[in-house]
Each structure stands twice: as C-alpha cells, then as structure tokens.
Enzyme design. Structure first.
Site, mmCIF file in Angstrom:
data_model
loop_
_atom_site.group_PDB
_atom_site.id
_atom_site.type_symbol
_atom_site.label_atom_id
_atom_site.label_comp_id
_atom_site.label_asym_id
_atom_site.label_seq_id
_atom_site.Cartn_x
_atom_site.Cartn_y
_atom_site.Cartn_z
ATOM 1 C CE LYS A 64 -2.625 0.894 3.875
ATOM 2 N NZ LYS A 64 -2.562 2.291 4.314
ATOM 3 C CG ASP A 96 0.928 0.374 9.482
ATOM 4 O OD1 ASP A 96 0.511 1.211 10.310
ATOM 5 O OD2 ASP A 96 1.232 0.670 8.315
HETATM 6 C C1 S3P Z 1 2.704 5.032 6.240
HETATM 7 C C2 S3P Z 1 3.310 5.363 7.401
HETATM 8 C C3 S3P Z 1 2.831 4.968 8.724
HETATM 9 C C4 S3P Z 1 1.794 3.841 8.640
HETATM 10 C C5 S3P Z 1 0.807 4.036 7.531
HETATM 11 C C6 S3P Z 1 1.503 4.177 6.191
HETATM 12 C C7 S3P Z 1 3.277 5.511 4.970
HETATM 13 O O1 S3P Z 1 2.254 6.078 9.360
HETATM 14 O O2 S3P Z 1 1.113 3.709 9.865
HETATM 15 O O3 S3P Z 1 -0.082 2.921 7.469
HETATM 16 O O4 S3P Z 1 2.952 4.951 3.916
HETATM 17 O O5 S3P Z 1 4.082 6.448 5.034
HETATM 18 P P1 S3P Z 1 3.190 7.137 10.163
HETATM 19 O O6 S3P Z 1 4.335 7.387 9.314
HETATM 20 O O7 S3P Z 1 2.362 8.341 10.361
HETATM 21 O O8 S3P Z 1 3.494 6.436 11.445
#
Ligand code: S3P
Length: 429
Positions: A21, A314
């Site tokens: 993702k 996550d």
């Molecule tokens: C993500 C970063 C994470 C993660 C999110 C996806 C990303 O959040 O929890 O599902 O793709 O940069 P944070 O960077 O805010 O912790």
C-alpha cells in the site's frame, strides 16, 4: 458485512499477497511529479491507493489503469498540477492526505483535501505546522483536522526540520513540499521510519550525529517510476503470526516486500521463537523482496524494543495477538502513535483481547500481555471498528478459537487487502 470465522484444524497453503500500500501510493504520486510516462506494475487495487489515483486524476494527471494492476501515469512535472474543481476525497487514507498536502503545497493552486469520518478525526497538525513554516498557505478545521485547505500564493522556502515524531508520512510531506523550494529542505531523522520516499525519489542523504539528514529541493530531478510493486509486508504479517501460533501450519508467501525499514516484525517474531524462513530474490529494483515461509512455533514472551516501533507500527495489533499466544509476560511500551491510527488501536485491541478472554493491562502508550501459550481462546463477536488491521487481527484470533466467531463490518479489510477473506478460506482446512 459481518464475517464468521471458525477455529481451524490446520493452516496450510501458498498466498500471493496484495501489492504494498505505502509503495503503491508513492509510485503513483511520484510518477505524477516526474516528467513523462511511468509504468507501474502490480499497483494495489485496495481502497486507499485507489483514493490516491482518483485525487491525482482530479489534479489533471492522466492515468490508465487496466484493472490487472498495471498503471500508466503521464507525469506533469513539479508544478504541473491543474486546480481541481472539486474537493479531493482521500477516503480513509492518512497517507493520501498527508503526502498530498506536501505535494500540492507549492503548486500554486487552491486545493481542499477531505476524507471519511475516521480521517476527519485524525490529527493533521503534524503536517500543517511544518508546511506553514515552509511558507505554504495551509489551514485545517480547528487548526488540526480535515478538511484541509491549501491556497495558491504560498512560496516554499527550504528549511532544516528535525522530525519531532518518527512518522514516514510527516517526513514524506515535508520532503515533497521541499521539491518546490530553491534552497534545500533538510529533514533530520534520528529514529528511522519507513524510507520508501527516499528510495523511490532517490533523495540524497548523509549521516548526521546518531541519525541522518535527507534533502530535497527544486533542482532535484524526480525519476520515472517504472517498476513492479512488491507484496505488502504489513499484509504478510497477519499470516506470519497466524502460521506461527497455529499448532498445525505451513504458509508460503511469495514476493514479499522486505525493506528493512518495514520488517521489524520479522525480527520480533524470530526473537519470540517463530520458525520463519526467508529467501531473498535477486531481482533488481528500489525495494528488496523475497519468499517467506512460516511454520507452527512455540512462542516466548518478549519486551519489544521501543526503537523498533516505527518499523512495525502497522504490525503492532497482530504482534499483540502473537504475544497472547506466547508463554509469559510481553510488553510494548512507547507506542502512543497507535492512538492516532484509523482507530485508537490500543483501545480497539484491548476490546478485542478482552472479548477473547486474554489477560493484559493497557496504559496510555503501551500494553502488557500475560500470554497463555498455545491455547484455544473463547470465540466472540469482534468489533472491527471499521479498521482494516483490527478486522484482520480479529480474524486471526477467530482462527485459533474453539468455535465460531464473528467479525463485524468486515468489509473494511478492502482498505489494504481486498482478497483477505478468500485467502483466509484458502488457508483454513
Ligand atoms: C505510512 C506510514 C505509517 C503507517 C501508515 C503508512 C506511509 O504512518 O502507519 O499505514 O505509507 O508512510 P506514520 O508514518 O504516520 O506512522
């Protein structure tokens, strides 16, 4: 939609994971910022990365997607976005909203970013503050929440920004805004978070004290994004835990993204005694990948090193499930960021563990779990709270239970893993 999950006697099979993702979002956004055509293979069909595609189309980017995962993006270059006539709907996706804020901050257009009820309740101040400091005209409801309004007329100035939170979304938003500045923006990171943005944009970085400094500026040439997105390690983590805790299992996962800034859960599960075999592929590309096999394992309790948390943020919900099936007392501390995800995941996981009859103590920023080793938990009615990772954690708990459980509002798994329920059926025997 509610889903019934019955405790299974075996978990066996081979899974093709959904595309990553985080990398899908970035590949499309960066392709839009590059000059010319990019071809991305294995782009995610999940709801969040699809929200990114529709926002980019509203910004005037031509995108062809054939439904098989190949996405062709005609990049407009930095500053090439068209002012959208409508609000950009980021759906449930925090990554879309936060990265998009940085991406349009210096584009000289008026943009409103909005999302669903969950996204509207998540803090955006962490991106509003640094983007304002850089010269962007950005505001939010109550100075903190979506809808976010970005107005033309801001002029981005490069600045030096020590990251106050280990967040890849925040780091990426600032670096993307930095692409509009004459002077370089320097982001100083002392606790490493996922580094997909730096890898895919090929941003220069160097060590700085105990951390690194990463730079972006107008003179940086955004590379085209011609590659294949690897399988999502965060999706793999549900099967890694299910396979490790189930007494009769062998699960093989192909083409798993193995970027070290994402895979702390592998180290954690291995430290707990999980039988996991990794074969790295020798395919070239910005992101490493490989084949991972997991088999039934007796797990021991651990105290999770807080420095690893940004690299498994996550995966913490499913790691809590693993801890419930380990022998003895496990601890997660310094994980207050869990309260700012799609739901308050510390609260949601406490509810899930309580429903299953597990023993734990939750605090403001962590949890102590008194693991019961190999056991059959009580089946229950599990609330997903419309959070994909809570729904999938509940499903794994249900696979272990003595009887049939229900997962409520189970369709939310399509946020990151549209094939989750059919993969669960394929593995359960
Ligand atoms: C993500 C970063 C994470 C993660 C999110 C996806 C990303 O959040 O929890 O599902 O793709 O940069 P944070 O960077 O805010 O912790």
């Amino acid at each position: 939609m509610n889903k019934e999950v019955t405790g299974t006697s075996a978990l066996q099979g081979t899974i093709t994971l959904p595309p990553d993702k985080s990398i899908s979002h970035r590949s499309a956004m960066f392709a839009a910022l590059a000059e010319g055509e990019s071809v991305i293979e294995n782009y995610s069909q999940a709801a969040d990365p699809q929200s990114t595609l529709s926002c980019l189309r509203q910004l005037g980017i031509e995108i062809q997607a054939d439904g098989s995962g190949t996405v062709v993006v005609q990049g407009a270059g930095i500053g090439g976005f068209r002012e959208p006539s409508e609000v950009l709907d980021c759906g449930n996706s925090g990554t879309t909203m936060r990265l998009m804020s940085g991406m349009v901050a210096g584009a000289g257009i008026n943009v409103t970013l909005d999302g669903d009820a969950s996204l509207r309740s998540r803090t955006m101040k962490r991106v509003i503050d640094p983007l304002q400091e850089m010269g962007a005209l950005i505001s939010g409801r109550d100075d903190n929440y979506a809808p976010l309004q970005i107005s033309s007329g801001g002029r981005i100035r490069g600045f030096r920004y020590p990251l106050p939170i280990a967040s890849a979304q925040l780091k990426s938003a600032v670096l993307l805004a930095g692409l509009y500045g004459e002077e370089p923006t320097e982001v100083v990171e002392t606790i490493p978070s996922r580094d997909h943005t730096e890898r895919l944009l090929q941003l220069p970085s160097e060590s700085f004290g105990t951390g690194i400094v990463i730079r972006s500026s107008r003179s940086h040439l955004v590379p085209q994004q011609n590659y294949r997105v690897p399988g999502d390690f965060s999706a793999a983590a549900f099967w890694l835990v299910a396979g490790a805790i189930h007494p009769n299992s062998e699960i093989v996962l192909h083409d798993v993204g193995l970027n070290p800034s994402r895979t702390a859960a592998l180290l954690i599960l291995q430290e707990m005694g999980a039988d996991i075999e990794i074969e790295k592929s020798d395919t070239a590309g910005p992101e490493p990948m490989g084949r991972v096999t997991v088999r039934s394992s007796g797990l021991r309790a651990i105290s999770l090193d807080p420095a690893l948390i940004p690299n498994c943020i996550d995966e913490l919900p499913i790691i809590m499930i693993a801890m419930s099936f380990a022998e003895g007392r496990s601890e997660i501390a310094g994980a207050g960021e869990l309260r700012h995800k799609e739901t308050d995941r510390l609260r949601a996981m406490s509810n899930l563990l309580e429903t299953a009859g597990e023993r734990f103590e939750v605090s403001e920023s962590g949890i102590l779990i008194h693991g019961r080793g190999n056991h059959r938990p009580e089946p229950g009615i599990f609330e997903s709270e419309h959070d994909h990772r809570i729904a999938m954690s509940a499903a794994v708990m249900g696979l272990m239970a003595d009887g049939t459980s229900s997962v409520l509002n189970a369709e939310c798994t399509s946020i990151s893993y549209p094939g989750f329920w059919s993969d669960l059926e394929l593995l359960s025997q």
